[in-house]
Enzyme design. Structure first.
Site, short mmCIF file in Angstrom:
data_model
loop_
_atom_site.label_atom_id
_atom_site.label_comp_id
_atom_site.label_asym_id
_atom_site.label_seq_id
_atom_site.Cartn_x
_atom_site.Cartn_y
_atom_site.Cartn_z
N ARG A 194 39.77 51.71 9.38
CA ARG A 194 38.71 52.40 8.66
C ARG A 194 39.23 53.36 7.60
O ARG A 194 38.66 53.44 6.50
CB ARG A 194 37.83 53.17 9.66
N GLU A 218 36.12 43.40 15.46
CA GLU A 218 35.99 44.52 14.52
C GLU A 218 37.36 44.89 13.99
O GLU A 218 38.39 44.45 14.50
CB GLU A 218 35.30 45.71 15.20
N ARG A 220 40.53 56.67 15.13
CA ARG A 220 39.90 55.96 16.24
C ARG A 220 39.77 54.47 15.96
O ARG A 220 39.34 54.06 14.88
CB ARG A 220 38.50 56.54 16.50
N HIS A 266 32.15 60.34 9.81
CA HIS A 266 31.58 59.57 10.91
C HIS A 266 32.00 60.07 12.28
O HIS A 266 31.16 60.28 13.15
CB HIS A 266 31.98 58.09 10.74
N HIS A 318 33.73 56.74 7.78
CA HIS A 318 33.35 55.33 7.89
C HIS A 318 33.18 54.76 6.49
O HIS A 318 32.56 55.38 5.63
CB HIS A 318 32.05 55.19 8.69
#
Length: 559
Positions: free
Chosen positions: A279, A117, A377, A342, A233
Site C-alpha cells: 500500500r 490482496e 500493515r 487509513h 490507503h
C-alpha cells in the site's frame, strides 16, 4: 442505547465497540461484570467500514508460515516475530469462532471463498461481499446484547484514566455520559478505541477516530510506540463533496487496473507488482505521478472493466451503490481515487497478552502496538489482529473486587464554556489540513518543524483554557451533574481536540526523530531505508528512544 442505571464499579471496563472491543467483551469470563463503553452508537467505529476482509491461512494451498513471511515482509523490518507468529497460528481458530457465531462469509460451493490482496502470496482473504467488517460487527453486537454480564454504556466519552496514586495501577476511567461526568472503577481497563485518522484532512476513518485511547494512555504515562507509521490507503473515492470512501484493495485483487487520466497503468513504473504492490508503494506512486502530471485537485482512476460484470455485482455491491450515490457508474466509467489516511500502525505498546506498561491497563486493536504490523500493515490483518488478541483475554485472571460499591458524592456544575468554543472549534478544523500537508504521504524536516511549532503553540493555548483546566483537574469519585444544555458537547469537543493535538504532536515528533524512510513513513530528505533505524520508536512522556526488534532466535519460550 442508554443504560437506565450506570454502575460505578465493574470487574472489567472495555472502552470501544469495534471488532476488538466487542470480541473482547464476549471472550472475557462470563462470571465477570463487564462494562462496554462506546463513544457513540454501536456500529460507528472503523471495523464496520472494513470492506476487504480478514486474512487467514486456512486453504490447503496455504500455510501459517507463508502468512508469517508475507506479514514480516510487509512490515519492512519492524514486525515483532513473536507477535506475528501468534497472529498467524491463531488465525484459523478466530475464523472458526466467527463461523460458529454465524458470520456469513462468501462461499464457492461448500468452500469458503478467498481473494488475493496486495503483498499476499496466496489468496487468503475471507470476505462477505464488500462489507466484511459490517457482517462481523453486526454479529458481535447481536451476541453482546444477549450477554447478561455485559452492560453497554452509550454514548459515553472517556475523559481520563483513573490511576491509583500509591500503586500506579489503572483502576478505572472518568466518562462523560448522560449529562454527567462519572468515575467508574474496575480491576482492569481494556482500551479498544481504534485509530486516529481524523488527525488528517483526507481519511477513510469515521468521525469517531480521534486517537482517544493513545492520547489517554500517553498522558497517563504509558509507553507508546512507532507513532510515525501511518498507512495511507491508495484508493479512496475522490470527488468534490463526497466523503473519502474506501475503495477496497480487493477491487484491485479481483483484477481492476489503476490508471491515470490517459488510461496508462502507471503503477508499473514504480514497482514490478504494479497496483498490487504494498500500500505505501502504491500510495507514493499515485502521489508522485500526480505531482508530475496534473495540477490540484487531482486523482487517478480504478478501471473495473477487466472484472466480469456479474463478479462486480456479487463482490462489490456496497462500493457500486456508494459510487452511484455520487453519480459514478462503475460499470461504464472508472472510479476517481486518491490516497487517504487509513490505518495507524503505531499505538500503545503491548505484549501478546495485550498488557501495557501500566498495571491493570490493556490495549487491543488499532489502539495497540502489538508488533504485528511493523512499519506497514499487510492488507486484511487488522480485523484478524482484533480477534486473535481479544481472544487471548479469555485467560485473564483478576482478583474479585470485594470492596463494596461506593456512593460517589454528587455536585452540580452550572457553568458552560461558550466563550472559548470558537477558538477550540477553529483549531479542531485547521489541525487536519496542517497534518495532511506536513505529515502526510511525503514528509520533510522543514515541513515537520513548522508543524511542530504550530501544534505546540495550539497545545499550550488549549491547556490554558478554562474548559481544559476543568477537564484535567476533575476530582475522582465525584459525580458532576452538568446543568447547562451545551456543556456536555463543549466538554467533548474540547477533549477530542486535546486528544487530536496530542497525537498530532506525537506523530510529528516521531516522524522528525526517524531520519529514514520505511513502510508508512516516507521522508523526501531521507528517501532510503537505513539499517541503523531497524528499531522501534518508543515514547514515554517527552522522552523518545530506540528499542530493538526481538528476534525469534532470542525467544527460547517460542516453540
Amino acid at each position: 442505547m442508554v443504560s437506565p442505571k450506570i454502575l460505578s464499579q465493574f470487574d472489567i471496563l472495555v472502552v470501544g465497540s469495534g471488532a476488538a472491543g466487542l470480541y473482547a467483551a464476549l471472550c472475557l469470563p462470563t462470571h465477570l461484570q463487564v462494562g462496554l463503553i462506546t463513544k457513540d452508537a454501536l456500529k460507528t467505529g472503523s471495523s464496520s467500514w472494513a470492506q476487504g476482509g480478514i486474512a487467514a491461512a486456512i486453504d490447503p494451498s496455504d500455510t501459517p508460515e507463508l502468512h508469517f513471511e508475507d506479514t514480516i515482509k510487509a512490515g519492512a523490518g519492524l514486525c515483532e516475530p513473536e507477535a506475528v507468529k501468534f497472529l498467524v497460528e491463531n488465525a484459523p481458530a478466530a475464523i472458526k469462532s466467527l463461523l460458529e457465531m454465524g458470520v456469513a462469509f462468501d462461499r464457492l460451493g461448500e468452500k469458503l471463498a478467498m481473494t488475493l490482496e496486495a503483498a499476499h502470496s496466496r489468496p487468503r482473504v475471507l470476505h462477505s461481499a464488500d462489507t466484511t467488517g459490517r457482517a462481523i460487527v453486526d454479529t458481535l453486537i447481536e451476541q453482546v446484547l444477549q450477554r447478561p454480564n455485559i452492560q453497554v454504556i452509550s454514548p459515553a466519552f472517556a475523559l481520563s484514566l483513573w490511576i491509583n496514586d500509591s500503586t500506579g495501577h489503572c483502576q478505572g476511567i472518568s466518562v462523560l455520559c448522560q449529562g454527567q461526568i462519572r468515575w467508574i472503577k474496575a480491576s482492569v481497563v481494556i482500551l479498544a478505541t481504534g485509530g486516529g485518522g481524523q488527525v488528517f484532512s483526507q481519511t477513510t476513518n469515521p468521525v469517531v477516530s480521534t486517537g482517544d485511547g493513545v492520547a489517554l494512555a500517553w498522558r497517563a504515562g504509558a509507553i507508546v510506540r512507532d507513532l510515525e507509521f501511518f498507512q495511507f490507503h491508495p484508493t479512496a473515492l475522490t470527488k468534490p463533496g463526497a466523503p473519502r470512501f474506501l475503495i477496497s484493495e480487493a477491487v484491485r485483487g479481483e483484477g481492476a487496473h489503476l490508471v491515470d487520466s490517459q488510461g496508462q497503468r502507471f503503477a508499473f513504473n514504480y514497482h514490478s507488482d504494479g497496483e498490487l504492490a504494498p500500500r505505501d508503494v502504491v500510495s507514493r506512486a499515485i502521489f508522485s505521478h500526480l505531482q508530475q502530471t496534473v495540477p490540484e485537485p487531482y486523482c487517478v482512476y480504478l478501471d473495473l472493466h477487466p472484472i466480469p460484470t456479474e463478479q462486480i455485482r456479487h463482490r462489490f455491491p456496497n462500493i457500486i451503490q456508494v459510487c452511484q450515490q455520487w453519480g459514478i457508474d462503475a460499470f461504464k466509467e472508472p472510479i476517481p481515487v486518491a490516497p487517504a489516511a487509513h490505518y495507524w500502525m503505531g499505538g500503545i505498546v503491548t505484549d501478546v497478552h495485550s498488557k501495557t506498561s501500566i498495571e491493570g491497563l490493556y490495549a487491543i486493536g488499532e489502539t495497540a502496538s502489538t508488533g504485528v504490523h511493523g512499519a506497514n500493515r499487510l492488507a486484511s490483518n487488522s480485523l484478524l489482529e482484533c480477534l486473535v488478541f481479544a481472544a487471548e483475554l479469555s485467560r485473564l485472571e483478576i482478583e474479585p473486587n470485594l470492596t463494596p460499591e461506593e456512593s460517589p458524592s454528587l455536585i452540580t456544575e452550572q457553568r458552560d464554556w461558550e466563550g472559548e468554543m470558537e477558538w477550540i472549534t477553529s483549531v479542531r478544523q485547521n489541525l487536519p489540513q496542517l497534518m495532511w500537508q506536513s505529515a502526510g504521504i511525503c514528509r520533510s524536516q522543514a515541513a515537520l518543524d513548522v508543524a511542530i511549532v504550530q501544534i505546540s503553540a495550539w497545545r499550550c493555548e488549549l491547556a490554558a483554557k478554562e474548559v481544559t483546566q476543568y477537564l484535567l483537574n476533575l476530582t475522582p469519585n465525584q459525580t458532576v451533574q452538568l446543568t447547562s444544555a451545551n456543556a456536555q458537547q463543549q466538554l467533548r469537543t474540547c477533549a477530542e481536540t486535546l486528544n487530536l493535538l496530542d497525537i498530532a504532536y506525537l506523530i510529528l515528533k516521531s516522524a522528525a526523530w526517524r531520519t529514514e524512510s520505511r513502510g508508512g513513513h516516507y521522508r523526501s530528505d531521507y528517501p532510503q531505508t537505513s539499517p541503523n533505524w531497524q528499531v522501534h520508536t518508543l515514547v514515554q512522556g517527552e522522552t523518545w528512544s530506540k528499542s530493538p526488534i526481538i528476534q525469534l532466535a532470542q525467544m527460547s519460550s517460542i516453540t
